[in-house]
Design a protein around this motif. Structure first.
Motif, mmCIF file in Angstrom:
data_model
loop_
_atom_site.group_PDB
_atom_site.id
_atom_site.type_symbol
_atom_site.label_atom_id
_atom_site.label_comp_id
_atom_site.label_asym_id
_atom_site.label_seq_id
_atom_site.Cartn_x
_atom_site.Cartn_y
_atom_site.Cartn_z
ATOM 1 N N VAL A 27 2.066 3.570 -2.610
ATOM 2 C CA VAL A 27 1.563 4.769 -3.271
ATOM 3 C C VAL A 27 0.953 4.419 -4.639
ATOM 4 O O VAL A 27 -0.071 4.960 -5.044
ATOM 5 C CB VAL A 27 2.703 5.799 -3.462
ATOM 6 C CG1 VAL A 27 2.268 6.936 -4.370
ATOM 7 C CG2 VAL A 27 3.154 6.345 -2.116
ATOM 8 N N HIS A 68 11.039 2.671 1.655
ATOM 9 C CA HIS A 68 10.400 3.268 2.835
ATOM 10 C C HIS A 68 11.008 2.753 4.150
ATOM 11 O O HIS A 68 11.438 1.596 4.244
ATOM 12 C CB HIS A 68 8.905 2.969 2.809
ATOM 13 C CG HIS A 68 8.107 3.877 3.693
ATOM 14 N ND1 HIS A 68 7.925 3.635 5.030
ATOM 15 C CD2 HIS A 68 7.472 5.043 3.431
ATOM 16 C CE1 HIS A 68 7.192 4.602 5.554
ATOM 17 N NE2 HIS A 68 6.897 5.475 4.603
ATOM 18 N N TRP A 83 8.177 6.879 -1.878
ATOM 19 C CA TRP A 83 7.642 8.039 -1.193
ATOM 20 C C TRP A 83 8.702 9.152 -1.250
ATOM 21 O O TRP A 83 9.885 8.869 -1.269
ATOM 22 C CB TRP A 83 7.325 7.682 0.266
ATOM 23 C CG TRP A 83 6.832 8.836 1.053
ATOM 24 C CD1 TRP A 83 7.405 9.382 2.159
ATOM 25 C CD2 TRP A 83 5.648 9.591 0.788
ATOM 26 N NE1 TRP A 83 6.650 10.434 2.594
ATOM 27 C CE2 TRP A 83 5.569 10.598 1.769
ATOM 28 C CE3 TRP A 83 4.666 9.540 -0.207
ATOM 29 C CZ2 TRP A 83 4.543 11.531 1.804
ATOM 30 C CZ3 TRP A 83 3.637 10.461 -0.176
ATOM 31 C CH2 TRP A 83 3.578 11.451 0.828
ATOM 32 N N GLY A 124 0.481 0.503 4.949
ATOM 33 C CA GLY A 124 1.668 0.070 4.227
ATOM 34 C C GLY A 124 2.680 -0.602 5.138
ATOM 35 O O GLY A 124 3.296 -1.615 4.788
ATOM 36 N N SER A 125 2.836 -0.057 6.354
ATOM 37 C CA SER A 125 3.853 -0.611 7.257
ATOM 38 C C SER A 125 3.527 -2.060 7.608
ATOM 39 O O SER A 125 4.416 -2.914 7.634
ATOM 40 C CB SER A 125 3.933 0.211 8.542
ATOM 41 O OG SER A 125 4.209 1.550 8.221
ATOM 42 N N ASP A 147 7.111 -2.353 -3.479
ATOM 43 C CA ASP A 147 6.349 -1.475 -2.600
ATOM 44 C C ASP A 147 5.510 -0.533 -3.465
ATOM 45 O O ASP A 147 5.997 0.469 -3.988
ATOM 46 C CB ASP A 147 7.279 -0.684 -1.678
ATOM 47 C CG ASP A 147 6.473 0.151 -0.686
ATOM 48 O OD1 ASP A 147 5.228 0.035 -0.694
ATOM 49 O OD2 ASP A 147 7.087 0.922 0.079
ATOM 50 N N HIS A 179 -5.739 3.146 1.528
ATOM 51 C CA HIS A 179 -5.971 4.470 2.116
ATOM 52 C C HIS A 179 -5.086 5.556 1.507
ATOM 53 O O HIS A 179 -5.035 6.668 2.017
ATOM 54 C CB HIS A 179 -5.889 4.442 3.652
ATOM 55 C CG HIS A 179 -4.545 4.078 4.237
ATOM 56 N ND1 HIS A 179 -4.419 3.535 5.496
ATOM 57 C CD2 HIS A 179 -3.284 4.176 3.771
ATOM 58 C CE1 HIS A 179 -3.146 3.340 5.783
ATOM 59 N NE2 HIS A 179 -2.435 3.721 4.742
ATOM 60 N N LYS A 180 -4.391 5.247 0.413
ATOM 61 C CA LYS A 180 -3.708 6.323 -0.323
ATOM 62 C C LYS A 180 -4.549 6.599 -1.579
ATOM 63 O O LYS A 180 -5.647 7.118 -1.466
ATOM 64 C CB LYS A 180 -2.261 5.942 -0.608
ATOM 65 C CG LYS A 180 -1.445 5.876 0.710
ATOM 66 C CD LYS A 180 0.040 5.875 0.513
ATOM 67 C CE LYS A 180 0.776 6.009 1.831
ATOM 68 N NZ LYS A 180 0.875 4.764 2.632
HETATM 69 C C1 PLP Z 1 6.011 3.920 -0.571
HETATM 70 C C2 PLP Z 1 5.446 3.767 0.815
HETATM 71 N N1 PLP Z 1 5.606 2.602 1.467
HETATM 72 C C3 PLP Z 1 5.133 2.422 2.712
HETATM 73 C C4 PLP Z 1 4.464 3.415 3.385
HETATM 74 C C5 PLP Z 1 3.967 3.188 4.792
HETATM 75 O O1 PLP Z 1 2.570 3.211 4.780
HETATM 76 P P1 PLP Z 1 1.687 3.483 6.092
HETATM 77 O O2 PLP Z 1 1.984 4.867 6.540
HETATM 78 O O3 PLP Z 1 0.291 3.297 5.586
HETATM 79 O O4 PLP Z 1 2.058 2.467 7.116
HETATM 80 C C6 PLP Z 1 4.283 4.649 2.752
HETATM 81 C C7 PLP Z 1 3.612 5.753 3.438
HETATM 82 O O5 PLP Z 1 3.580 6.874 2.977
HETATM 83 C C8 PLP Z 1 4.780 4.823 1.432
HETATM 84 O O6 PLP Z 1 4.632 5.989 0.791
#
Ligand code: PLP
Length: 419
Positions: free
Chosen positions: A212, A136, A184, A101-102, A209, A245-246
């Protein structure tokens, strides 16, 4: 620390690995409900591992040059765009594969910045991203690395984006709005159609975003849940991050960033498709260069084995677990669960000190997953066996009683955090 001067036998190293793993709270089976590891069920876990191993040393930086890997990546991305309703009369979505996600968020922020340079001449750097407080932390990182500013806007009393406040925070230098579907921590969705209307009024890039929700909300909708539009059906949505991967139940690292059109995806590559180099054209899917072909293979295999009916079945089973968890948690002390659109089950008490509740759970071997503002503990429903649910609820009952009686404190939590 000193680099080991002699190697050790694999059997000794393996024994260490096993011991490390046992000591890692997050990877213990007890924690299937307490961490965001998202394994799906045992058969999916095994398929993931098998597919991953077949491509173990493969490097997806070469995916475009490899017919097999390239085809799997194309299919994973094409299926993702389809699930996010990116194929329609006003949208011909394109997607890129990333490590998480990042990285997906990083890429979307980059594309929005390059788009703004070309399309928002009145906005001057440092450009601003306006988002709800619950967005996030990956956006702050992406903004910092890329020289943008984040404006976090307080959420409403329902912990969802306050859309009027978001609009009020828009200034001349704002280029991007963000909404979470869901966020999140609380698992709550922001009102994407309303945020979309703000983006349209001000001519801004809207990122959703869906890290999730990307592989969860489409199936909740198909199961008849009342989910407001969150994807490319909302005309203002320019990009979406969705993590394989979620709730895609793929192996880490695997995520996607999708764009409404080829034209918007082109901004993803501005300045980072390098052709002035001795080794020829260098154009990667995201920020990283070498990346595991194994996670492309695992995502492709899981999606292929599950198909829509398999995801619906997993989602149904996880929802049944959520229902049991909500009932079981609310039967303990005065715990109340925050209703939300995801598989998270955030709960809190108005009378017990929640830090002590965290402490009691840590003492019993759980990973302390939750939020601080306001304070919630949040298990996440997974399609687990009843025995896992029963043991979590049994432990929580003991914790509730112990905190009320004053025999459980936050000490274990403090020790865990300090180690
Ligand atoms: C809503 C949301 N955005 C972004 C992220 C970041 O994802 P990652 O940890 O795969 O980089 C997360 C991680 O839990 C998330 O829940």
């Amino acid at each position: 620390m000193k680099f080991p001067d002699k190697g050790r036998t694999w059997s000794k190293v393996e024994a260490d690995l096993d011991a490390f793993r046992l000591s890692d709270v997050a990877s213990s089976p007890t924690n299937r409900l307490m961490t965001a590891i998202h394994m799906g069920d045992d058969s999916i876990h095994e398929i993931c591992q098998r597919a991953y191993n077949k491509y173990f040393h493969s490097n997806a930086v070469l995916a475009e040059l490899e017919p097999g890997l390239g085809r799997m990546q194309e299919e994973v991305l094409g299926w993702t765009v389809d699930l996010l309703n990116g194929n329609s009369t006003d949208s011909e979505g394109r997607a890129n594969m990333t490590s998480g996600g990042s990285e997906s968020i990083f890429c979307a922020v980059h594309a929005a910045r390059e788009w703004a340079k070309a399309n928002l001449p009145s906005a001057k750097p440092p450009y601003r991203i306006v988002m709800p407080k619950t967005g996030h932390a990956a956006f702050d990182k992406a903004a910092h690395y890329q020289g943008l500013e984040i404006v976090r806007v307080p959420v409403g009393s329902d912990l969802r984006a306050d859309v009027a406040a978001l609009e009020a925070a828009v200034t001349r230098d704002t280029i991007m709005l963000v909404g979470s579907a869901p966020c999140w921590g609380f698992g709550l969705m922001d009102a994407i159609p309303e945020i979309g209307a703000v983006a349209e009024r001000h001519g801004l890039w809207l990122h959703v975003d869906c890290c999730v929700g990307g592989f969860l909300l489409p199936f909740l909708e198909r199961l008849g849940h009342d989910i407001a539009p969150f994807d490319f059906r909302v005309p203002a949505v320019c990009s979406i991050s969705a993590d394989l991967h979620k709730h895609g139940y793929a192996a880490k690292p695997a995520s996607t960033v999708s764009y409404r059109s080829q034209e918007l995806q082109d901004y993803h590559y501005v300045g980072v498709a390098i052709d002035d180099w001795q080794s020829g054209m260098y154009k990667t899917h995201g920020v990283v260069g070498s990346r595991p072909g194994s996670s492309v293979a695992a995502a492709w295999a899981v999606m292929s084995v599950l198909g829509e009916d398999g995801y619906l079945d997993l989602t149904r089973r996880a929802l049944a677990v959520k229902t049991r968890l909500v009932a079981g948690i609310e039967a303990v002390e005065d715990f109340r669960v925050l209703a939300n659109e995801s598989l998270l089950v955030p709960f809190r008490s108005e009378t017990l000190d929640m830090l002590n509740v965290f402490g009691g759970l840590v003492e019993r071997g759980y990973f302390p997953w939750g939020t601080f503002e306001p304070i919630y503990v949040h298990p996440s429903a997974e399609p687990v066996d009843d025995v896992v649910i029963d043991s979590f609820l049994g432990d929580l009952g003991e914790v509730g009683a112990g905190v009320r009686a004053g025999t459980i404190t936050a000490q274990a939590l403090a020790t865990y955090i300090a180690h």
